[in-house]
Design a protein around this motif. Structure first.
Motif, PDB file in Angstrom:
ATOM      1  N   VAL A  20     -40.118 -23.950  -3.199  1.00  0.00           N
ATOM      2  CA  VAL A  20     -39.916 -22.772  -2.342  1.00  0.00           C
ATOM      3  C   VAL A  20     -38.625 -22.066  -2.727  1.00  0.00           C
ATOM      4  O   VAL A  20     -38.569 -20.836  -2.801  1.00  0.00           O
ATOM      5  CB  VAL A  20     -39.941 -23.160  -0.849  1.00  0.00           C
ATOM      6  N   LYS A  21     -37.577 -22.832  -3.002  1.00  0.00           N
ATOM      7  CA  LYS A  21     -36.303 -22.243  -3.423  1.00  0.00           C
ATOM      8  C   LYS A  21     -36.490 -21.396  -4.672  1.00  0.00           C
ATOM      9  O   LYS A  21     -36.018 -20.256  -4.741  1.00  0.00           O
ATOM     10  CB  LYS A  21     -35.281 -23.352  -3.684  1.00  0.00           C
ATOM     11  N   GLN A  22     -37.179 -21.923  -5.662  1.00  0.00           N
ATOM     12  CA  GLN A  22     -37.404 -21.189  -6.906  1.00  0.00           C
ATOM     13  C   GLN A  22     -38.218 -19.917  -6.672  1.00  0.00           C
ATOM     14  O   GLN A  22     -37.918 -18.860  -7.234  1.00  0.00           O
ATOM     15  CB  GLN A  22     -38.109 -22.080  -7.936  1.00  0.00           C
ATOM     16  N   MET A  23     -39.247 -20.005  -5.823  1.00  0.00           N
ATOM     17  CA  MET A  23     -40.078 -18.843  -5.525  1.00  0.00           C
ATOM     18  C   MET A  23     -39.248 -17.746  -4.863  1.00  0.00           C
ATOM     19  O   MET A  23     -39.347 -16.570  -5.211  1.00  0.00           O
ATOM     20  CB  MET A  23     -41.245 -19.253  -4.616  1.00  0.00           C
ATOM     21  N   PRO A  30     -31.254 -15.045  -2.654  1.00  0.00           N
ATOM     22  CA  PRO A  30     -30.391 -16.211  -2.873  1.00  0.00           C
ATOM     23  C   PRO A  30     -30.722 -17.303  -1.854  1.00  0.00           C
ATOM     24  O   PRO A  30     -30.897 -17.018  -0.661  1.00  0.00           O
ATOM     25  CB  PRO A  30     -28.984 -15.672  -2.662  1.00  0.00           C
ATOM     26  N   THR A  31     -30.835 -18.525  -2.333  1.00  0.00           N
ATOM     27  CA  THR A  31     -31.285 -19.634  -1.499  1.00  0.00           C
ATOM     28  C   THR A  31     -30.414 -20.856  -1.744  1.00  0.00           C
ATOM     29  O   THR A  31     -29.993 -21.107  -2.870  1.00  0.00           O
ATOM     30  CB  THR A  31     -32.747 -19.973  -1.842  1.00  0.00           C
ATOM     31  N   TYR A  49     -31.821 -22.774   3.296  1.00  0.00           N
ATOM     32  CA  TYR A  49     -31.048 -21.687   3.899  1.00  0.00           C
ATOM     33  C   TYR A  49     -31.164 -20.426   3.058  1.00  0.00           C
ATOM     34  O   TYR A  49     -31.217 -20.498   1.830  1.00  0.00           O
ATOM     35  CB  TYR A  49     -29.559 -22.059   3.974  1.00  0.00           C
ATOM     36  N   VAL A  50     -31.200 -19.276   3.743  1.00  0.00           N
ATOM     37  CA  VAL A  50     -31.105 -17.980   3.074  1.00  0.00           C
ATOM     38  C   VAL A  50     -30.081 -17.134   3.819  1.00  0.00           C
ATOM     39  O   VAL A  50     -29.720 -17.426   4.959  1.00  0.00           O
ATOM     40  CB  VAL A  50     -32.461 -17.231   3.026  1.00  0.00           C
TER      41      VAL A  50
END
Length: 69
Positions: A20-23, A30-31, A49-50
Protein backbone atom coordinates in the motif's frame (compact mmCIF):
# COMPACT_ATOMS: atom_id res chain seq x y z
CA UNK A 1 5.99 12.17 14.65
CA UNK A 2 5.12 15.62 13.37
CA UNK A 3 1.56 16.91 13.64
CA UNK A 4 1.21 16.96 9.86
CA UNK A 5 0.85 13.16 9.64
CA UNK A 6 -2.31 11.13 10.22
CA UNK A 7 -2.65 7.38 10.69
CA UNK A 8 -5.00 6.03 8.04
CA UNK A 9 -4.62 2.25 8.40
CA UNK A 10 -3.24 -0.40 10.74
CA UNK A 11 -1.87 -3.72 9.52
CA UNK A 12 -0.55 -6.92 11.05
CA UNK A 13 1.23 -7.96 7.84
CA UNK A 14 4.33 -5.95 6.91
CA UNK A 15 4.13 -6.96 3.26
CA UNK A 16 0.58 -5.61 2.90
CA UNK A 17 1.64 -2.33 4.49
CA UNK A 18 4.60 -1.99 2.12
CA UNK A 19 2.46 -2.75 -0.94
CA UNK A 20 0.00 0.00 0.00
CA UNK A 21 2.87 2.37 0.81
CA UNK A 22 4.42 1.82 -2.62
CA UNK A 23 1.06 2.30 -4.38
CA UNK A 24 0.46 5.59 -2.57
CA UNK A 25 3.98 6.85 -3.26
CA UNK A 26 3.62 5.96 -6.96
CA UNK A 27 0.59 8.27 -6.93
CA UNK A 28 2.57 11.13 -5.40
CA UNK A 29 1.49 10.71 -1.76
CA UNK A 30 4.36 10.70 0.75
CA UNK A 31 3.81 7.79 3.13
CA UNK A 32 5.40 6.57 6.36
CA UNK A 33 5.13 3.03 7.73
CA UNK A 34 5.71 2.75 11.47
CA UNK A 35 6.43 -0.87 12.38
CA UNK A 36 5.60 -1.54 16.04
CA UNK A 37 5.87 -5.32 15.72
CA UNK A 38 8.12 -7.37 17.95
CA UNK A 39 10.96 -8.57 15.73
CA UNK A 40 11.14 -12.06 17.25
CA UNK A 41 7.48 -13.04 17.58
CA UNK A 42 5.85 -10.72 15.00
CA UNK A 43 3.00 -9.56 17.20
CA UNK A 44 1.94 -5.97 17.27
CA UNK A 45 0.76 -3.46 14.70
CA UNK A 46 2.14 -1.72 11.64
CA UNK A 47 0.74 1.77 11.15
CA UNK A 48 0.45 3.63 7.84
CA UNK A 49 0.63 7.44 7.94
CA UNK A 50 0.11 10.10 5.29
CA UNK A 51 0.21 13.87 5.36
CA UNK A 52 -3.07 15.22 6.73
CA UNK A 53 -3.65 17.09 3.45
CA UNK A 54 -3.53 13.80 1.52
CA UNK A 55 -5.86 11.68 3.67
CA UNK A 56 -8.90 11.82 1.37
CA UNK A 57 -6.90 11.04 -1.76
CA UNK A 58 -5.03 8.20 -0.05
CA UNK A 59 -8.24 6.63 1.26
CA UNK A 60 -9.85 6.87 -2.20
CA UNK A 61 -6.82 5.21 -3.83
CA UNK A 62 -6.84 2.46 -1.22
CA UNK A 63 -10.56 1.82 -1.80
CA UNK A 64 -10.04 1.70 -5.57
CA UNK A 65 -7.13 -0.74 -5.16
CA UNK A 66 -9.17 -2.96 -2.84
CA UNK A 67 -11.98 -3.05 -5.41
CA UNK A 68 -9.65 -4.56 -8.00
CA UNK A 69 -9.30 -7.79 -6.02
Amino acid sequence: MENDWKKIKTYTNAIQAEIVKQMLEENGIPTVVLNKQDSSYLFGKIELYVNKNSVETAERLMEEAAGEN
